[in-house]
Design a protein around this motif. Structure first.
Motif, short mmCIF file in Angstrom:
data_model
loop_
_atom_site.label_atom_id
_atom_site.label_comp_id
_atom_site.label_asym_id
_atom_site.label_seq_id
_atom_site.Cartn_x
_atom_site.Cartn_y
_atom_site.Cartn_z
N VAL A 46 -13.21 72.55 -0.27
CA VAL A 46 -11.85 73.10 -0.38
C VAL A 46 -11.68 73.64 -1.78
CG1 VAL A 46 -10.85 71.55 1.36
CG2 VAL A 46 -10.92 70.84 -1.04
N ARG A 47 -10.67 74.46 -1.98
CA ARG A 47 -10.45 75.09 -3.28
C ARG A 47 -9.64 74.21 -4.22
NH1 ARG A 47 -10.87 78.57 0.62
NH2 ARG A 47 -12.16 80.40 0.36
N SER A 48 -9.00 73.20 -3.70
CA SER A 48 -8.15 72.35 -4.52
C SER A 48 -8.98 71.51 -5.47
CB SER A 48 -7.30 71.44 -3.62
OG SER A 48 -6.58 72.19 -2.69
N GLY A 49 -8.40 71.19 -6.62
CA GLY A 49 -9.06 70.29 -7.56
C GLY A 49 -8.83 68.84 -7.16
N GLY A 50 -9.47 67.94 -7.88
CA GLY A 50 -9.29 66.51 -7.63
C GLY A 50 -9.89 66.01 -6.35
N PHE A 74 -13.84 65.53 7.05
CA PHE A 74 -13.35 66.65 7.86
C PHE A 74 -11.87 66.46 8.23
CE2 PHE A 74 -17.79 67.95 9.13
CZ PHE A 74 -17.67 69.26 8.70
N ASN A 75 -11.43 65.22 8.31
CA ASN A 75 -10.04 64.93 8.69
C ASN A 75 -9.15 64.64 7.49
OD1 ASN A 75 -9.90 64.78 11.81
ND2 ASN A 75 -11.76 63.64 11.31
N LEU A 76 -9.66 64.90 6.29
CA LEU A 76 -8.91 64.62 5.07
C LEU A 76 -8.32 65.91 4.51
CD1 LEU A 76 -8.12 62.62 2.77
CD2 LEU A 76 -10.26 63.28 1.65
N SER A 77 -7.01 65.96 4.42
CA SER A 77 -6.32 67.10 3.81
C SER A 77 -6.20 66.86 2.31
CB SER A 77 -4.93 67.27 4.43
OG SER A 77 -4.17 68.19 3.69
N ILE A 78 -6.65 67.83 1.51
CA ILE A 78 -6.51 67.76 0.06
C ILE A 78 -5.56 68.86 -0.36
CG2 ILE A 78 -7.69 67.85 -2.16
CD1 ILE A 78 -10.20 66.87 -0.79
N LEU A 79 -4.35 68.47 -0.76
CA LEU A 79 -3.29 69.41 -1.12
C LEU A 79 -3.08 70.44 -0.02
CD1 LEU A 79 -4.03 69.95 -4.92
CD2 LEU A 79 -2.29 68.49 -3.89
#
Length: 397
Positions: A46-50, A74-79
């Protein structure tokens, strides 16, 4: 256009920047066909940091653990972003980690080399040790060695790190990049270097002459997201006691703004980057207006905010939209405060909101004189002047 890590590393491979054996995973069931020996690192793309702090990076020792970890990622949303691809990569033992980047500084109108002897996830240490070298002439290895020396490197490391910087600059120039970053650049006990993570942003206006989508094998729905979906996200740099919010149109502008504030011993409360891939003026104008309205609403929840530094380098027409959006927000908030004060109940009087000072570092145009600049706004085309103003606002409060 901001590339994902695995796509950035494909470009690294083109110029012989060392990367680890890796494999992309689009379905957790295909983990059984993994060709990389364990232990393995699984990374959410993903493009999000952290990503690490959010649980998007996991170390696994066998197939069973890898399948379970892949399903979780795969089921984890990051920002707000779910990965469509996971990068499986060999594990690498490091003794030291560096940060390297090349950014296009629109204020100086030239590339700038950035480097820190403290790479990795500790942003405060990274910024405290950040060094920069301005490329004010044709690039040569002299600039790279100057940066390596200023980072405190010595011996063979100066030569080997300088070679990596030179290869990064080749990519930067040939592929029309706005940003290329390696963080961390790992060093093992034998002094060997390895690009363990990478970030690349291609200039939107150069996509027509850079057939990057075809060469990097983008999944079709990811292509749609990359080209069509507007995006802004919080940076993983937060300080609850901070008094300044930083809003920038790219990560490199955020990094430079953050560094200048920290040099003056001010740690911002938060950082936000606004990313887009729109070429036409109408779409970009609407995107910035919508994004800023959402961001300003989010910033209302941060207590004690005294200043909002908006560092956006865009066209005159877009900057006019930005000024009007901020002015509309200030007027609407002031009207709301006035109505609240006229109410007799304590509940309504407590709703009154204290407005921060909005400091806009933008490319000022001749037509800006026709716009109504509110009392809570300050405009400048100089980043240093904008930083000084933000510092003065905080210290005077």
């Amino acid at each position: 256009m901001e590339l994902l890590e695995y796509q950035a590393k494909e470009l690294f491979k083109m110029v012989d920047i060392p990367i680890l054996p890796s494999q992309t995973i689009k379905d957790s069931r295909t983990i059984k066909q993994l060709q990389i020996p364990y232990p393995v690192v699984l990374k959410s793309q993903v493009r999000s940091g952290g990503r690490g702090k959010a649980g998007g990076i996991k170390f696994v020792a066998n197939t069973i653990d890898a399948i379970a970890a892949a399903r979780t990622i795969f089921n984890l949303s990051i920002l707000g972003e779910y990965p469509q691809v996971i990068l499986a990569e060999a594990h690498y033992n490091t003794e030291r980690e560096f940060f390297l980047a090349i950014v296009l500084d629109y204020d100086l109108q030239c590339p700038v080399l950035l480097g820190s002897a403290c790479g990795g996830m500790n942003v405060n240490s990274l910024l405290a040790n950040l060094q920069q070298v301005v490329i004010d002439d044709e690039f040569s290895l002299f600039y790279a060695r100057r940066l390596a020396a200023s980072m405190g490197l010595s011996g063979q490391l100066i030569c080997s790190v300088s070679e990596i910087i030179a290869k990064m600059y080749r990519l930067f120039q040939e592929k029309d990049l706005d940003l290329i970053e390696i963080n961390p650049l790992g060093v093992n006990k034998n002094g060997e270097l390895m690009a363990l993570d990478g970030k690349i942003t291609i200039n939107d206006h150069a996509l027509g002459r850079q057939p990057i989508i075809a060469t990097l094998n983008f999944p079709q729905d990811q292509v749609k997201n990359a080209l069509d979906r507007p995006n802004w996200h919080w940076l993983d740099w937060q300080n609850k006691s901070g008094k300044i919010a930083v809003v920038c149109s790219s990560f490199d502008l955020a990094l430079l703004s953050w560094d200048l504030l920290n040099q003056n011993r001010l740690s911002p409360a938060c950082g936000i980057t606004i990313d887009h891939n729109f070429v036409d003026l109408e779409s970009r104008s609407q995107f910035y207006r919508d994004s800023l309205q959402q961001i300003l609403a989010e910033l209302e929840s941060i207590e004690g905010l005294k200043a909002v530094l908006i560092n956006i380098w865009e066209s005159e027409a877009i900057n006019g939209e930005i000024i009007e959006t901020i002015a509309d927000y200030i007027r609407a908030t002031q009207e709301s405060n006035l109505l609240s004060q006229q109410e007799e109940t304590d509940y309504n009087s407590d709703r009154s909101q204290t407005l921060p000072k909005f400091i806009l570092r933008i490319l000022k145009g001749e037509n800006f004189s026709n716009l109504k600049i509110e009392e809570n706004m300050y405009l400048s085309s100089s980043l240093e002047d904008s930083i000084d103003k933000a510092i003065a606002v905080v210290k005077s409060s």
